[in-house]
Scaffold this active site. Sequence first.
Site, PDB file in Angstrom:
ATOM      1  N   LYS A  46       0.814  -1.215   0.000  1.00  0.00           N
ATOM      2  CA  LYS A  46       0.000   0.000   0.000  1.00  0.00           C
ATOM      3  C   LYS A  46       0.851   1.271   0.000  1.00  0.00           C
ATOM      4  CE  LYS A  46      -4.241  -2.087   1.478  1.00  0.00           C
ATOM      5  NZ  LYS A  46      -3.771  -3.496   1.607  1.00  0.00           N
TER       6      LYS A  46
HETATM    7  C1  LIG Z   1      -4.342  -4.573   0.950  1.00  0.00           C
HETATM    8  C2  LIG Z   1      -3.543  -5.811   0.794  1.00  0.00           C
HETATM    9  C3  LIG Z   1      -3.889  -6.817  -0.138  1.00  0.00           C
HETATM   10  C4  LIG Z   1      -5.140  -6.735  -0.995  1.00  0.00           C
HETATM   11  O1  LIG Z   1      -5.078  -5.740  -1.972  1.00  0.00           O
HETATM   12  P1  LIG Z   1      -6.420  -5.197  -2.709  1.00  0.00           P
HETATM   13  O2  LIG Z   1      -5.988  -4.029  -3.492  1.00  0.00           O
HETATM   14  O3  LIG Z   1      -7.373  -4.843  -1.583  1.00  0.00           O
HETATM   15  O4  LIG Z   1      -6.948  -6.318  -3.538  1.00  0.00           O
HETATM   16  C5  LIG Z   1      -3.056  -7.915  -0.257  1.00  0.00           C
HETATM   17  N1  LIG Z   1      -1.953  -8.059   0.519  1.00  0.00           N
HETATM   18  C6  LIG Z   1      -1.592  -7.135   1.429  1.00  0.00           C
HETATM   19  C7  LIG Z   1      -0.383  -7.367   2.266  1.00  0.00           C
HETATM   20  C8  LIG Z   1      -2.362  -5.976   1.598  1.00  0.00           C
HETATM   21  O5  LIG Z   1      -1.998  -5.051   2.505  1.00  0.00           O
END
Ligand SMILES: *Cc1c(COP(=O)(O)O)cnc(C)c1O
Length: 483
Positions: free
Chosen positions: A126
Amino acid sequence: MNYLSTRGAGAGERHTFSDILLGGLAKDGGLYLPAEYPRVTADELTRWRALPYADLAFEILSKFSDDIPAEDLRALTRKTYTAATYCHVRDGESAAQITPLKTLGVESGAPLSLLELSNGPTLAFKDMAMQLIGNLFEYALARHGETLNILGATSGDTGSAAEYAMRGKQGIRVFMLSPHKKMSAFQTAQMYSLQDPNIFNLAVEGVFDDCQDIVKAVSNDHAFKAKYKIGTVNSINWARVVAQVVYYFKGYFAATKSNDERVSFTVPSGNFGNVCAGHIARMMGLPIEKLVVATNENDVLDEFFRTGIYRVRKAAETYHTSSPSMDISKASNFERFVFDLLGRDPARVLQLFRDVEEKGGFDLAASGDFARVKEFGFVSGRSSHETRLDTIRDVFERYGTMIDTHTADGLKVAREHLQPGIPMIVLETAQPIKFGETIHEALLREPGRPAAFAGLESLPQRFEVLPANAQRVKDFIVAHTGE
Ligand SMILES: *Cc1c(COP(=O)(O)O)cnc(C)c1O
């Protein structure tokens, strides 16, 4: 570039990138998408292959945000994508790559690799988008002499990525609700150790759902929301999605030698934000063979891509798993893909997502539209706690590489979709240290910790404990905004 809502309201109105940057849903409850996807020419692909990450990000973003002066945008991407920010590389990799590609080996004739997206400040993918959002928000607010108070709820990754992106930013405050004493020691320390005066950690006496309910209650008080300039940075934010498009190009260039080659990506998925960016990269003309959606036990998306049935889950049907950042009951960005799948017909999208609200889902199995899923390259699979542990063990024994629980879900499902001669790139979405308990369960050893995180849990922490009460949260915001 003009943006429209997936549900069709205000068709014909003009919405620029800057107009939708600080907002969330469109007025009609739909999501914003570009009126058409910019296409990448063969010449551009050739030229982009040699670019450093920040300049590649500039080229891609400028196609979606032509209302931001080019020199400003270039300065923003160069400020965001630096080796100093994405510095937590492992195994001697180069931080200057921002998203290094780690080759594992060849399986079933397919070169298999991990695209590392978790070398940023909070060790999860993120950061890739959120760091840019922090700089974009600060820039946009300064341009208009405005301020913004970001209110959010987190069970871990999103909240810390938002706080690290917004810390010290002019004109921005963050009020982040988290469930008191319910996050791991590492995640708690990551957030609560921030001492920046514009970051407020509110530890709510309750569970994550209580935090989310409070955010909804405060946001539904439209007078309060307007007076205190409350905003969000959740995963439906368009700028977050588009920032994620960049690393699909970067990963493609790293895994291929010429633009005649095709690659597949596997994406550990929850809210469909990450893989939605892959879909957009493909629509722009990046030669992607397959987009593999990997879910955990919360398999809303896998069910859809296998059967054509989209059935959102109730809170009681949502499992708490060992890949917790993928624990979702519905996929908040999925509507963007459905809009494209249905040939961009907003009336049908409106009807289907009304069905989601009223009947809990929809069924495209019998319609010709579902057959088109293949044309868009999508396939899927799911993982479980057992297969997650097995994959972590197998990858460690076979390649000496330790992967986190979400990436393990990706790798497990990627192996079900390998094609000879087509490189398979699995997106690595977090570092193992964030999920140390499960790593220990799998490997009977502790994950390595980047040097900068030594002693994190013993740093002084700054947070406020509040009851699960929306009025108390509002009072806190009023007392700390000085407006
Ligand atoms: C948020 C997240 C995901 C999922 O991503 P999306 O964009 O919600 O599909 C997968 N792995 C980790 C470690 C995350 O923080």
